[in-house]
Scaffold this motif. Structure first.
Motif, PDB file in Angstrom:
ATOM      1  N   GLY A 198       0.810  -1.201   0.000  1.00  0.00           N
ATOM      2  CA  GLY A 198       0.000   0.000   0.000  1.00  0.00           C
ATOM      3  C   GLY A 198       0.852   1.265   0.000  1.00  0.00           C
ATOM      4  O   GLY A 198       0.479   2.272  -0.587  1.00  0.00           O
ATOM      5  N   PHE A 199       1.994   1.182   0.623  1.00  0.00           N
ATOM      6  CA  PHE A 199       2.897   2.324   0.687  1.00  0.00           C
ATOM      7  C   PHE A 199       3.271   2.815  -0.701  1.00  0.00           C
ATOM      8  O   PHE A 199       3.478   3.982  -0.955  1.00  0.00           O
ATOM      9  CB  PHE A 199       4.149   1.891   1.444  1.00  0.00           C
ATOM     10  CG  PHE A 199       5.282   2.866   1.352  1.00  0.00           C
ATOM     11  CD1 PHE A 199       6.533   2.425   1.002  1.00  0.00           C
ATOM     12  CD2 PHE A 199       5.100   4.200   1.620  1.00  0.00           C
ATOM     13  CE1 PHE A 199       7.591   3.303   0.918  1.00  0.00           C
ATOM     14  CE2 PHE A 199       6.153   5.086   1.534  1.00  0.00           C
ATOM     15  CZ  PHE A 199       7.390   4.644   1.185  1.00  0.00           C
ATOM     16  N   PHE A 200       3.329   1.896  -1.598  1.00  0.00           N
ATOM     17  CA  PHE A 200       3.780   2.264  -2.929  1.00  0.00           C
ATOM     18  C   PHE A 200       2.637   2.537  -3.891  1.00  0.00           C
ATOM     19  O   PHE A 200       2.838   2.728  -5.071  1.00  0.00           O
ATOM     20  CB  PHE A 200       4.733   1.189  -3.462  1.00  0.00           C
ATOM     21  CG  PHE A 200       5.938   1.129  -2.593  1.00  0.00           C
ATOM     22  CD1 PHE A 200       6.940   2.061  -2.723  1.00  0.00           C
ATOM     23  CD2 PHE A 200       6.002   0.220  -1.566  1.00  0.00           C
ATOM     24  CE1 PHE A 200       8.021   2.070  -1.866  1.00  0.00           C
ATOM     25  CE2 PHE A 200       7.084   0.221  -0.711  1.00  0.00           C
ATOM     26  CZ  PHE A 200       8.090   1.144  -0.860  1.00  0.00           C
TER      27      PHE A 200
ATOM     28  N   HIS B  90      13.228  -3.134  -5.340  1.00  0.00           N
ATOM     29  CA  HIS B  90      13.334  -4.051  -4.192  1.00  0.00           C
ATOM     30  C   HIS B  90      12.093  -4.029  -3.299  1.00  0.00           C
ATOM     31  O   HIS B  90      12.079  -4.714  -2.280  1.00  0.00           O
ATOM     32  CB  HIS B  90      14.558  -3.633  -3.368  1.00  0.00           C
ATOM     33  CG  HIS B  90      14.417  -2.229  -2.858  1.00  0.00           C
ATOM     34  ND1 HIS B  90      14.441  -1.116  -3.690  1.00  0.00           N
ATOM     35  CD2 HIS B  90      14.197  -1.748  -1.621  1.00  0.00           C
ATOM     36  CE1 HIS B  90      14.250  -0.029  -2.982  1.00  0.00           C
ATOM     37  NE2 HIS B  90      14.100  -0.383  -1.717  1.00  0.00           N
ATOM     38  N   ASP B  91      11.102  -3.233  -3.634  1.00  0.00           N
ATOM     39  CA  ASP B  91       9.899  -3.126  -2.801  1.00  0.00           C
ATOM     40  C   ASP B  91       8.680  -3.765  -3.432  1.00  0.00           C
ATOM     41  O   ASP B  91       7.577  -3.656  -2.882  1.00  0.00           O
ATOM     42  CB  ASP B  91       9.581  -1.638  -2.545  1.00  0.00           C
ATOM     43  CG  ASP B  91      10.595  -0.982  -1.627  1.00  0.00           C
ATOM     44  OD1 ASP B  91      11.086  -1.656  -0.706  1.00  0.00           O
ATOM     45  OD2 ASP B  91      10.888   0.209  -1.826  1.00  0.00           O
ATOM     46  N   VAL B  92       8.852  -4.372  -4.578  1.00  0.00           N
ATOM     47  CA  VAL B  92       7.693  -4.898  -5.317  1.00  0.00           C
ATOM     48  C   VAL B  92       8.039  -6.267  -5.911  1.00  0.00           C
ATOM     49  O   VAL B  92       9.201  -6.683  -5.879  1.00  0.00           O
ATOM     50  CB  VAL B  92       7.290  -3.903  -6.444  1.00  0.00           C
ATOM     51  CG1 VAL B  92       6.740  -2.608  -5.873  1.00  0.00           C
ATOM     52  CG2 VAL B  92       8.430  -3.637  -7.377  1.00  0.00           C
TER      53      VAL B  92
ATOM     54  N   GLY C 109      19.225  -2.472   5.851  1.00  0.00           N
ATOM     55  CA  GLY C 109      20.066  -1.325   5.507  1.00  0.00           C
ATOM     56  C   GLY C 109      19.322   0.000   5.455  1.00  0.00           C
ATOM     57  O   GLY C 109      19.963   1.055   5.395  1.00  0.00           O
ATOM     58  N   TYR C 110      17.996  -0.022   5.443  1.00  0.00           N
ATOM     59  CA  TYR C 110      17.247   1.243   5.466  1.00  0.00           C
ATOM     60  C   TYR C 110      17.113   1.777   6.899  1.00  0.00           C
ATOM     61  O   TYR C 110      16.260   2.610   7.190  1.00  0.00           O
ATOM     62  CB  TYR C 110      15.885   1.087   4.780  1.00  0.00           C
ATOM     63  CG  TYR C 110      16.043   1.134   3.270  1.00  0.00           C
ATOM     64  CD1 TYR C 110      16.158   2.349   2.606  1.00  0.00           C
ATOM     65  CD2 TYR C 110      16.132  -0.032   2.518  1.00  0.00           C
ATOM     66  CE1 TYR C 110      16.349   2.408   1.236  1.00  0.00           C
ATOM     67  CE2 TYR C 110      16.312   0.012   1.143  1.00  0.00           C
ATOM     68  CZ  TYR C 110      16.414   1.243   0.506  1.00  0.00           C
ATOM     69  OH  TYR C 110      16.616   1.306  -0.853  1.00  0.00           O
ATOM     70  N   ASP C 111      17.945   1.254   7.785  1.00  0.00           N
ATOM     71  CA  ASP C 111      18.010   1.719   9.175  1.00  0.00           C
ATOM     72  C   ASP C 111      19.493   1.902   9.463  1.00  0.00           C
ATOM     73  O   ASP C 111      20.212   0.956   9.759  1.00  0.00           O
ATOM     74  CB  ASP C 111      17.364   0.685  10.117  1.00  0.00           C
ATOM     75  CG  ASP C 111      17.832  -0.748   9.853  1.00  0.00           C
ATOM     76  OD1 ASP C 111      17.983  -1.151   8.669  1.00  0.00           O
ATOM     77  OD2 ASP C 111      18.066  -1.484  10.834  1.00  0.00           O
TER      78      ASP C 111
HETATM   79  C1  NOJ Z   1      11.561   3.040   0.905  1.00  0.00           C
HETATM   80  C2  NOJ Z   1      12.515   1.938   0.562  1.00  0.00           C
HETATM   81  O1  NOJ Z   1      12.508   1.728  -0.816  1.00  0.00           O
HETATM   82  C3  NOJ Z   1      12.073   0.729   1.342  1.00  0.00           C
HETATM   83  O2  NOJ Z   1      12.786  -0.416   0.961  1.00  0.00           O
HETATM   84  C4  NOJ Z   1      12.279   1.020   2.814  1.00  0.00           C
HETATM   85  O3  NOJ Z   1      11.804  -0.063   3.563  1.00  0.00           O
HETATM   86  C5  NOJ Z   1      11.518   2.282   3.219  1.00  0.00           C
HETATM   87  N1  NOJ Z   1      11.709   3.362   2.293  1.00  0.00           N
HETATM   88  C6  NOJ Z   1      11.994   2.764   4.559  1.00  0.00           C
HETATM   89  O4  NOJ Z   1      13.292   3.274   4.455  1.00  0.00           O
END
Ligand code: NOJ
Length: 581
Positions: free
Chosen positions: A7-9, A353-355, A91-93
């Protein structure tokens, strides 16, 4: 709002098209620039190539594969975050913005990798994750330690004596709540993403200065671009008002209430002044706001903010298990193209990487049609206006892995999403069905290099299983086959690089209602190309509009194409680009 991660995307957006004449581009045209002409290859470093046997990809693995990357013809690489991180969100942290994650290697490896890219004419884009840090970053350790610590104001805190903070939704929290209570100072901190990803307070000028210093550190090392993660969320309404009832039903409201605050553009102009204008670099924002106006305000050249953005409306098509209507897909891409025909610049992509994997979502990953449909989709990405972002493995036609049980997932979004549905007594079976198709882990399985154990990705145990179809789908097998997806991808990249019309040319949609074929022309001065893409598993027949006749074939994912006068017949998932007679 759709409460599962994808949903975020699904941040959809609307506005009318404009019909002004298309620009022409000559060598002297100031609108010509390297980042518009680039073809970007996105690498998820965890999954590309492991050289030390720990099952996690590393920078030396990328170094080892630089010749392969160069052989694709791409000329820019974007790596997902490689900084020190406890990896709550792969890695997004970030816990140290000037350090390299132990699993990935050392700063010396980074320098060698960057030089290796530059020596091959490949530019490099760094992921900048500054909407939030890790809770293990020193800033946050200090910030949480006491209310009067100098770093307190680096994050958003809500003192408990004010009562419970107004609800904010979190993408990865197992309870869906973005406020986390911290007993140490009797206050709540904000995290739009996971509990371990506290949001930085951009309203504090010291925070912004820290970010610019970090960007300068990497620009001084020679990076060529920055991808600004979750950037539309950095500027918030820090009074955190109670949100209107039902606001979440419209995604535009979500963006408005959660981000795109009025100060965003001041921050960006400041960033541009301090960093971007001082180097030959470009910056791309993840997210483009909720209107075309928002998007233009981020990227138009005279704004002196960013150079590029990517919108998510294309990603919101095709998320249903029932498939999607091609007319809707065309409508979205055409509307966005028209809105940016005169000014501004966007990206074009069908996966990241999110889909899910591109071919599983938008094409057809059955053994019969996987190869033609993945070639067809790459033809689309590489023949549209905007900078193409090609995701590692999509050049091979890699597919979704499609896990069956929650225990197989590694992604925090999937795992916490499942917990949330389960604890609310929701339909976990339905959730698992959706995850199987849409989960981020589908797009994160290791690169398939060859037919040996673990696809040649690692000598150890991969952090995420390799897709079992690696025995058929891998680089080695495709290298020697002139008709492979890989060799087609190379040809298509070359066609784009040799023909500025595919980068800058005007785009015109033909046959908008046709539910099988996506047809369009690209025109730049005398140069004209016709792009014909059959998005279906059936033969298709089209009648080109009066005055148009297919000419010399420039690329074709089958051996031949049947065309007579204005009639063209296409085989399942056939993709053809030709001149016009
Ligand atoms: C968007 C990134 O593309 C996603 O992979 C990440 O989980 C979130 N932002 C939070 O950084």
């Amino acid at each position: 709002m759709n409460k599962s991660f994808p949903g975020f995307f699904l941040l959809a957006i609307l506005i009318s098209c404009n019909n002004q004449p298309e620009p022409t581009v000559q060598d002297t045209d100031p609108n010509r620039t390297w980042w518009k002409e680039a073809v970007i290859y996105q690498i998820y470093p965890r999954s590309f190539k492991d050289t030390d046997g720990d099952g996690v990809g590393d920078l030396r693995g990328i170094i080892e594969k630089l010749d392969y990357i160069q052989s694709l013809g791409v000329n820019m690489v974007w790596l997902n975050p490689i900084y020190s991180s406890p990896n709550a969100d792969n890695g997004y942290d970030i816990s140290d913005y000037r350090g390299i994650m132990d699993e990935f290697g050392t700063m010396e490896d980074f320098d060698e990798m960057l030089k290796g890219m530059h020596d091959r004419g490949i530019k490099f884009v760094m992921d900048v994750v500054v909407n939030h840090s890790s809770d293990e970053h020193e800033w946050f350790r200090q910030s949480r330690s006491s209310r009067d610590n100098p770093y307190r104001d680096y994050y958003h805190w809500w003192p408990a004596e004010k009562g419970k903070p107004p609800y904010r939704w979190s993408y990865f929290d197992a309870e869906g709540n973005a406020w986390q209570y911290d007993s140490l100072t009797d206050a709540y901190y904000l995290h739009y993403f996971a509990e371990k990803q506290p949001d930085l307070k951009w309203e504090n000028p010291k925070v912004r200065q820290e970010v610019y210093d970090i960007m300068k550190f990497w620009a001084d090392k020679g990076v060529d671009g920055f991808r600004l993660d979750a950037f539309q969320f950095v500027a918030k309404d820090t009074t955190f008002p109670k949100l209107p009832e039902g606001y979440e039903k419209d995604v535009k409201n979500v963006i408005k209430h959660y981000g795109m605050g009025p100060n965003l553009h001041d921050y960006l102009r400041e960033m541009n002044r301090e960093v971007l204008s001082q180097y030959d670099v470009f910056a791309v924002s993840e997210g483009a706001g909720s209107t075309f106006e928002d998007a233009h305000n981020l990227v138009d050249a005279d704004r002196n903010e960013l150079q590029m953005a990517y919108h998510f409306e294309g990603m919101s098509v095709g998320n249903s298990l029932e498939g999607y209507a091609l007319s809707e897909f065309k409508e979205v891409y055409t509307r966005w193209d028209s809105a940016f025909a005169q000014e501004g610049w966007l990206s074009i992509f069908l996966a990241n990487h999110d889909v899910p994997r591109m071919v599983s979502k938008f094409g057809n990953d059955s053994p019969e049609f996987r190869a033609p449909s993945s070639k067809m989709l790459n033809t689309f990405i590489l023949s549209m206006r905007g900078t193409p972002y090609c995701y590692y493995g999509d050049e091979l036609g890699m597919t979704n892995i499609s896990f069956d049980s929650i225990g197989q997932y590694r992604d925090i979004a999937a795992i916490n999403g499942y917990k949330k549905v389960a604890s609310a007594g929701g339909d976990v079976e339905q959730y698992l069905k959706e995850l199987k198709f849409l989960s981020r882990d589908n797009g994160r399985t290791p690169m398939q290099w060859d037919g040996s154990e673990h696809a040649g990705f690692t000598a150890g145990t991969p952090w995420l299983p390799v897709n079992p179809n690696y025995t058929q789908i891998n680089v080695q097998a495709q290298e020697s086959d002139p008709n492979s997806c890989l060799n087609y991808f190379r040809k298509m990249v070359r066609l784009r690089k040799d023909n500025p019309v595919l980068v800058y040319g005007g785009y015109e949609l033909l046959l908008p209602e046709h539910e099988q074929v996506y047809a369009y022309t690209r025109t730049l001065g005398e140069a004209k190309m016709l792009v014909l893409l059959n998005f279906s598993a059936e033969n298709a027949r089209i009648e080109l509009p009066a005055g148009l006749e297919a000419g010399e074939v420039l690329i074709n994912n089958y051996d031949a194409v049947e065309a007579a006068g204005s009639e063209v017949k296409l085989l399942p998932y056939q993709a053809v680009i030709c001149g016009l007679k």
